[in-house]
Design a protein around this motif. Sequence first.
Motif, PDB file in Angstrom:
ATOM      1  N   ARG A 130      21.655  38.156  91.746  1.00 40.69           N
ATOM      2  CA  ARG A 130      22.911  37.873  92.450  1.00 40.69           C
ATOM      3  C   ARG A 130      22.798  38.125  93.945  1.00 40.69           C
ATOM      4  O   ARG A 130      23.715  37.795  94.698  1.00 40.69           O
ATOM      5  CB  ARG A 130      24.033  38.765  91.893  1.00 40.69           C
ATOM      6  N   GLY A 145      19.219  36.817  82.309  1.00 45.21           N
ATOM      7  CA  GLY A 145      20.506  36.314  81.837  1.00 45.21           C
ATOM      8  C   GLY A 145      21.303  37.450  81.229  1.00 45.21           C
ATOM      9  O   GLY A 145      20.757  38.507  80.896  1.00 45.21           O
ATOM     10  N   ILE A 146      22.611  37.222  81.102  1.00 39.84           N
ATOM     11  CA  ILE A 146      23.489  38.222  80.480  1.00 39.84           C
ATOM     12  C   ILE A 146      24.365  37.533  79.435  1.00 39.84           C
ATOM     13  O   ILE A 146      24.623  36.330  79.517  1.00 39.84           O
ATOM     14  CB  ILE A 146      24.392  38.944  81.516  1.00 39.84           C
ATOM     15  N   ASN A 200      14.117  33.747  83.644  1.00 34.32           N
ATOM     16  CA  ASN A 200      14.493  34.271  82.327  1.00 34.32           C
ATOM     17  C   ASN A 200      15.757  35.125  82.367  1.00 34.32           C
ATOM     18  O   ASN A 200      16.474  35.232  81.360  1.00 34.32           O
ATOM     19  CB  ASN A 200      13.306  35.101  81.795  1.00 34.32           C
ATOM     20  N   LEU A 209      14.399  42.706  92.275  1.00 33.77           N
ATOM     21  CA  LEU A 209      15.305  41.566  92.451  1.00 33.77           C
ATOM     22  C   LEU A 209      16.499  41.666  91.512  1.00 33.77           C
ATOM     23  O   LEU A 209      16.342  41.746  90.291  1.00 33.77           O
ATOM     24  CB  LEU A 209      14.578  40.239  92.158  1.00 33.77           C
ATOM     25  N   GLY A 262      13.194  38.418  85.898  1.00 33.43           N
ATOM     26  CA  GLY A 262      13.852  39.162  84.810  1.00 33.43           C
ATOM     27  C   GLY A 262      12.824  39.561  83.779  1.00 33.43           C
ATOM     28  O   GLY A 262      12.810  39.041  82.658  1.00 33.43           O
ATOM     29  N   LYS A 271      25.577  28.527  80.148  1.00 35.19           N
ATOM     30  CA  LYS A 271      24.298  27.868  79.865  1.00 35.19           C
ATOM     31  C   LYS A 271      24.460  26.341  79.915  1.00 35.19           C
ATOM     32  O   LYS A 271      23.540  25.634  80.338  1.00 35.19           O
ATOM     33  CB  LYS A 271      23.752  28.333  78.517  1.00 35.19           C
ATOM     34  N   VAL A 303      16.283  35.517  69.238  1.00 32.90           N
ATOM     35  CA  VAL A 303      15.161  36.444  69.368  1.00 32.90           C
ATOM     36  C   VAL A 303      15.633  37.902  69.279  1.00 32.90           C
ATOM     37  O   VAL A 303      16.665  38.264  69.862  1.00 32.90           O
ATOM     38  CB  VAL A 303      14.443  36.216  70.720  1.00 32.90           C
ATOM     39  N   SER A 329      17.506  28.783  78.950  1.00 31.58           N
ATOM     40  CA  SER A 329      18.884  28.453  78.631  1.00 31.58           C
ATOM     41  C   SER A 329      19.172  28.948  77.216  1.00 31.58           C
ATOM     42  O   SER A 329      18.650  29.998  76.814  1.00 31.58           O
ATOM     43  CB  SER A 329      19.077  26.936  78.763  1.00 31.58           C
ATOM     44  N   SER A 361      12.030  42.955  82.956  1.00 34.54           N
ATOM     45  CA  SER A 361      12.107  44.389  82.636  1.00 34.54           C
ATOM     46  C   SER A 361      12.104  44.657  81.136  1.00 34.54           C
ATOM     47  O   SER A 361      11.696  45.731  80.702  1.00 34.54           O
ATOM     48  CB  SER A 361      13.367  44.995  83.251  1.00 34.54           C
TER      49      SER A 361
HETATM   50  N1  LIG Z   1      17.635  36.815  72.619  1.00 36.26           N
HETATM   51  C1  LIG Z   1      18.124  35.657  72.213  1.00 36.26           C
HETATM   52  O1  LIG Z   1      18.360  35.444  71.011  1.00 36.26           O
HETATM   53  C2  LIG Z   1      18.372  34.547  73.201  1.00 36.26           C
HETATM   54  C3  LIG Z   1      18.806  33.302  72.700  1.00 36.26           C
HETATM   55  C4  LIG Z   1      19.029  32.263  73.588  1.00 36.26           C
HETATM   56  C5  LIG Z   1      18.816  32.447  74.944  1.00 36.26           C
HETATM   57  N2  LIG Z   1      18.402  33.663  75.411  1.00 36.26           N
HETATM   58  C6  LIG Z   1      18.182  33.809  76.853  1.00 36.26           C
HETATM   59  O2  LIG Z   1      16.885  34.322  77.073  1.00 36.26           O
HETATM   60  C7  LIG Z   1      16.857  35.076  78.282  1.00 36.26           C
HETATM   61  C8  LIG Z   1      16.267  36.450  78.014  1.00 36.26           C
HETATM   62  O3  LIG Z   1      17.043  37.054  76.999  1.00 36.26           O
HETATM   63  P1  LIG Z   1      16.642  38.426  76.275  1.00 36.26           P
HETATM   64  O4  LIG Z   1      17.081  38.280  74.881  1.00 36.26           O
HETATM   65  O5  LIG Z   1      15.247  38.790  76.600  1.00 36.26           O
HETATM   66  O6  LIG Z   1      17.701  39.408  76.998  1.00 36.26           O
HETATM   67  P2  LIG Z   1      17.653  40.952  77.350  1.00 36.26           P
HETATM   68  O7  LIG Z   1      16.717  41.678  76.449  1.00 36.26           O
HETATM   69  O8  LIG Z   1      19.089  41.360  77.433  1.00 36.26           O
HETATM   70  O9  LIG Z   1      16.996  40.936  78.826  1.00 36.26           O
HETATM   71  C9  LIG Z   1      17.683  40.308  79.871  1.00 36.26           C
HETATM   72  C10 LIG Z   1      16.831  40.363  81.123  1.00 36.26           C
HETATM   73  O10 LIG Z   1      17.585  39.755  82.200  1.00 36.26           O
HETATM   74  C11 LIG Z   1      17.621  40.685  83.266  1.00 36.26           C
HETATM   75  N3  LIG Z   1      18.818  40.540  84.088  1.00 36.26           N
HETATM   76  C12 LIG Z   1      20.107  40.523  83.677  1.00 36.26           C
HETATM   77  N4  LIG Z   1      20.931  40.439  84.733  1.00 36.26           N
HETATM   78  C13 LIG Z   1      20.147  40.388  85.837  1.00 36.26           C
HETATM   79  C14 LIG Z   1      20.404  40.306  87.227  1.00 36.26           C
HETATM   80  N5  LIG Z   1      21.655  40.257  87.734  1.00 36.26           N
HETATM   81  N6  LIG Z   1      19.353  40.285  88.079  1.00 36.26           N
HETATM   82  C15 LIG Z   1      18.091  40.348  87.593  1.00 36.26           C
HETATM   83  N7  LIG Z   1      17.775  40.438  86.291  1.00 36.26           N
HETATM   84  C16 LIG Z   1      18.805  40.467  85.424  1.00 36.26           C
HETATM   85  C17 LIG Z   1      17.575  42.042  82.592  1.00 36.26           C
HETATM   86  O11 LIG Z   1      17.250  43.044  83.545  1.00 36.26           O
HETATM   87  P3  LIG Z   1      17.839  44.556  83.428  1.00 36.26           P
HETATM   88  O12 LIG Z   1      16.898  45.282  82.522  1.00 36.26           O
HETATM   89  O13 LIG Z   1      17.816  45.024  84.837  1.00 36.26           O
HETATM   90  O14 LIG Z   1      19.232  44.460  82.872  1.00 36.26           O
HETATM   91  C18 LIG Z   1      16.506  41.790  81.538  1.00 36.26           C
HETATM   92  O15 LIG Z   1      15.214  41.809  82.101  1.00 36.26           O
HETATM   93  C19 LIG Z   1      18.308  35.125  78.797  1.00 36.26           C
HETATM   94  O16 LIG Z   1      18.478  34.128  79.785  1.00 36.26           O
HETATM   95  C20 LIG Z   1      19.110  34.787  77.546  1.00 36.26           C
HETATM   96  O17 LIG Z   1      20.364  34.210  77.859  1.00 36.26           O
HETATM   97  C21 LIG Z   1      18.177  34.720  74.566  1.00 36.26           C
END
Ligand SMILES: NC(=O)c1ccc[n+]([C@@H]2O[C@H](COP(=O)([O-])OP(=O)(O)OC[C@H]3O[C@@H](n4cnc5c(N)ncnc54)[C@H](OP(=O)(O)O)[C@@H]3O)[C@@H](O)[C@H]2O)c1
Length: 216
Positions: free
Chosen positions: A56, A81-82, A79, A53, A8, A142, A171, A122, A10
Amino acid sequence: MPTVAIIGASRGIGLELARQYAADGWRVHATTRRPESPGALGEVPGDVVLHGLDVRDEAAVGALARALGDDALDVLVHNAGIKDGGHSRAEVMRVNAEAPIAVTEALMDAVARAGGRIVLVSSQLGARRGSRKSLGDYGDSKAALNDAVRERAPRWAERGVTAIVIHPGWVRTDMGGSAAPVSVDESAHGIRSVISRLTPADNGRFLTWRGDEHPW
Ligand SMILES: NC(=O)c1ccc[n+]([C@@H]2O[C@H](COP(=O)([O-])OP(=O)(O)OC[C@H]3O[C@@H](n4cnc5c(N)ncnc54)[C@H](OP(=O)(O)O)[C@@H]3O)[C@@H](O)[C@H]2O)c1
């Protein structure tokens, strides 16, 4: 050359981790759902190998494991997540709780070859703190991930790996929103610093991007 796989990569935290590891001279296996149009990930300088990848897709997970061949992974970061808006509960559980375990187990041989470190991203929102009430679909997913890692970590450690779950901070990403206090740069630096300091004694812990213990 040390090698990391980032599942993950991107955008958001995963993209920044890929950038930082590549800038430090690591070989980076980075996954994206759109390898044919990877956007910013395709412009990261360094030794970056892109893999298509969707976490799912079981067949694609197997294909990634095969694509790594005999490579050893010093670090695996799951990493991807949705959040819950716009996705069913089943979908959120699948992506946030089930897929990370399936991906980790599929890549376990590659991590074990290096005696490597596994970090599953997580969230503090998955901390139950003794409460049995629902945390919402995202928090429940989570919490389920945390439980699954805690349960499996002792068995994984028999392969010589060290696995933790991490809260990356709140973040500023698409998921975290513009009001979040932590930048992707700070979060990724923190996560990398925690990873670099992990020892086998940390196996099965829940840590923050600052390296503090997080309550379950
Ligand atoms: N940001 C926060 O404040 C925060 C806080 C706590 C935990 N987290 C966790 O940190 C991680 C990263 O979060 P982020 O804030 O960087 O989120 P984000 O900007 O929404 O990026 C999510 C990433 O996950 C990928 N992804 C989602 N569904 C996928 C799937 N089915 N298969 C493959 N890749 C998939 C997305 O790819 P696409 O571009 O293809 O959608 C993207 O690269 C997540 O697990 C999130 O739950 C974030």
